[in-house]
Design a protein around this motif. Structure first.
Motif, PDB file in Angstrom:
ATOM      1  N   GLU A  99       0.829  -1.212   0.000  1.00 51.36           N
ATOM      2  CA  GLU A  99       0.000   0.000   0.000  1.00 51.36           C
ATOM      3  C   GLU A  99       0.862   1.261   0.000  1.00 51.36           C
ATOM      4  O   GLU A  99       0.497   2.282  -0.601  1.00 51.36           O
ATOM      5  CB  GLU A  99      -0.974   0.001   1.184  1.00 51.36           C
ATOM      6  N   GLU A 100       2.024   1.203   0.670  1.00 52.06           N
ATOM      7  CA  GLU A 100       2.952   2.331   0.647  1.00 52.06           C
ATOM      8  C   GLU A 100       3.564   2.507  -0.735  1.00 52.06           C
ATOM      9  O   GLU A 100       3.783   3.636  -1.194  1.00 52.06           O
ATOM     10  CB  GLU A 100       4.064   2.127   1.671  1.00 52.06           C
ATOM     11  N   ALA A 101       3.846   1.385  -1.400  1.00 49.29           N
ATOM     12  CA  ALA A 101       4.402   1.455  -2.756  1.00 49.29           C
ATOM     13  C   ALA A 101       3.423   2.128  -3.704  1.00 49.29           C
ATOM     14  O   ALA A 101       3.816   2.938  -4.552  1.00 49.29           O
ATOM     15  CB  ALA A 101       4.743   0.047  -3.248  1.00 49.29           C
ATOM     16  N   VAL A 102       2.154   1.823  -3.560  1.00 46.06           N
ATOM     17  CA  VAL A 102       1.127   2.477  -4.388  1.00 46.06           C
ATOM     18  C   VAL A 102       1.073   3.968  -4.081  1.00 46.06           C
ATOM     19  O   VAL A 102       1.008   4.800  -4.992  1.00 46.06           O
ATOM     20  CB  VAL A 102      -0.249   1.814  -4.159  1.00 46.06           C
ATOM     21  N   ALA A 120       2.000  -0.945 -10.834  1.00 44.30           N
ATOM     22  CA  ALA A 120       2.044   0.235 -11.696  1.00 44.30           C
ATOM     23  C   ALA A 120       0.643   0.759 -11.954  1.00 44.30           C
ATOM     24  O   ALA A 120       0.389   1.972 -11.878  1.00 44.30           O
ATOM     25  CB  ALA A 120       2.740  -0.112 -13.006  1.00 44.30           C
ATOM     26  N   ASP A 121      -0.286  -0.132 -12.249  1.00 44.70           N
ATOM     27  CA  ASP A 121      -1.659   0.276 -12.559  1.00 44.70           C
ATOM     28  C   ASP A 121      -2.305   0.988 -11.373  1.00 44.70           C
ATOM     29  O   ASP A 121      -2.943   2.039 -11.537  1.00 44.70           O
ATOM     30  CB  ASP A 121      -2.466  -0.952 -12.964  1.00 44.70           C
ATOM     31  N   GLN A 122      -2.128   0.438 -10.182  1.00 44.82           N
ATOM     32  CA  GLN A 122      -2.712   1.058  -8.993  1.00 44.82           C
ATOM     33  C   GLN A 122      -2.089   2.421  -8.711  1.00 44.82           C
ATOM     34  O   GLN A 122      -2.740   3.302  -8.135  1.00 44.82           O
ATOM     35  CB  GLN A 122      -2.526   0.144  -7.786  1.00 44.82           C
ATOM     36  N   GLY A 123      -0.821   2.590  -9.119  1.00 46.17           N
ATOM     37  CA  GLY A 123      -0.141   3.860  -8.887  1.00 46.17           C
ATOM     38  C   GLY A 123      -0.348   4.887  -9.978  1.00 46.17           C
ATOM     39  O   GLY A 123       0.196   5.991  -9.888  1.00 46.17           O
ATOM     40  N   GLY A 124      -1.123   4.545 -11.011  1.00 43.96           N
ATOM     41  CA  GLY A 124      -1.408   5.502 -12.073  1.00 43.96           C
ATOM     42  C   GLY A 124      -0.428   5.443 -13.233  1.00 43.96           C
ATOM     43  O   GLY A 124      -0.341   6.388 -14.023  1.00 43.96           O
TER      44      GLY A 124
END
Length: 319
Positions: free
Chosen positions: A171-174, A295-299
């Protein structure tokens, strides 16, 4: 960039206070845990540089080899006049591979929490790349919301090597990727180094080297508390404890108490039982599907991905 000495003093005091609060909070919770970023004082950063050269520690040399293969392609895809923004720059050793390939950079912006280490790195790069604008930023890249205005005007390419993304909880990575996306702006991109899932023994050996450098790196956090927070840790009464949690897909690292003991830290007392641990670091490992999902979750989306022949490590270009 010249910074007044009184500003440096104020910043050092603020950093010390942040460290004190994080340590007291972390030691007061169950289980005990201190954020991994505090491993990287000047001595910790130097020890990590030693770790990167160890025979058991494959990530650094493997990632460097991948970057040497794909740097020209990254430069082509990035385009001319970019600002290269590195998150957690350390000694910027692998960065030089990109700097050599991206010859028409507008600026290089290294971001690191260790001011002493960052200043020394910036000085070396200014000497070795006299035509390159180097604008270092001291701070926590997880909290970074903006960059020096002097670098505005071109595309921003982030660089997050060393599988440091694995030190973050998923969750922090996102959250990091979403913040990086805002800082790098809509036309930006991110070059991301990711350690891949592999044989558990290979992973165990990488974090339990025969020379004991990783152990010194872990226990240096206690040494830092002794120096900066008037703590009374006996380093001989703690051990480095690192293992691979296959179910979670991560290396877990702790400082383990070898006996019952009472330690003073910043005026407070903490009792440790034999075997009790202080968590210092996770290192998550990913497969290709996991990288794409992150990557997808982070935009972001994967524009290109390169791996070594043994599938140990991956470098992804995220747009």
């Amino acid at each position: 960039m010249n910074v007044p000495l009184f500003a440096l003093d104020d910043r050092m005091l603020a950093d010390r206070e942040d460290f004190r609060r994080a340590v007291l909070t972390g030691l007061g919770r169950v289980p005990r845990a201190i954020p991994a970023k505090y491993l990287y004082d000047a001595r910790g950063s130097a020890l990590f540089d030693e770790i990167c050269d160890l025979p058991e520690y494959y990530p650094t040399r493997t990632e460097a080899a991948i970057l040497r293969e794909c740097a020209d392609e990254i430069a082509r895809l990035a385009g001319p006049g970019c600002a290269l923004v590195e998150y957690g720059s350390g000694s910027s050793v692998k960065t030089r591979i990109l700097l050599d390939a991206m010859r028409d950079l507008h600026a290089y912006v290294p971001i690191d929490i260790s001011r002493e280490h960052l200043d020394a790195t910036a000085a070396r790069l200014r000497k070795d790349y006299p035509g390159l604008r180097v604008d270092p930023v001291t701070g926590d890249y997880m909290q970074l919301a903006s960059l020096p205005p002097a670098i505005d005007g071109g595309r921003r390419i982030g660089f997050f090597p060393g599988s440091t993304i694995g030190n973050l909880m998923p969750e922090e990575a996102v959250q990091f990727l979403r913040r990086a996306r805002r800082v790098l702006r809509g036309d930006g991109a991110l070059v991301l180094g990711v350690d891949l899932r592999k044989d558990p023994k290979r992973l165990h050996d990488a974090y339990n080297d025969s020379a004991g450098v990783t152990a010194r790196f872990t226990l240096n956090l206690l040494r830092r508390m002794n120096r900066e927070l008037d703590a009374t840790f006996d380093l001989s009464a703690f051990s480095h404890d690192a293992f691979y949690n296959e179910a979670e897909g991560r290396i877990e690292i702790y400082a383990r108490s070898l006996r019952y003991q009472s330690v003073r830290v910043a005026g407070q007392r903490f009792a440790f039982t034999k075997g009790e641990r202080i968590h210092t670091e996770y290192s998550y490992k990913y497969d290709e599907a996991g990288i794409a999902a992150l990557a997808d979750q982070g935009g972001f989306a994967i524009q290109a991905l390169w791996k070594d022949p043994d599938d140990l490590f991956a470098v992804a270009l995220l747009r």
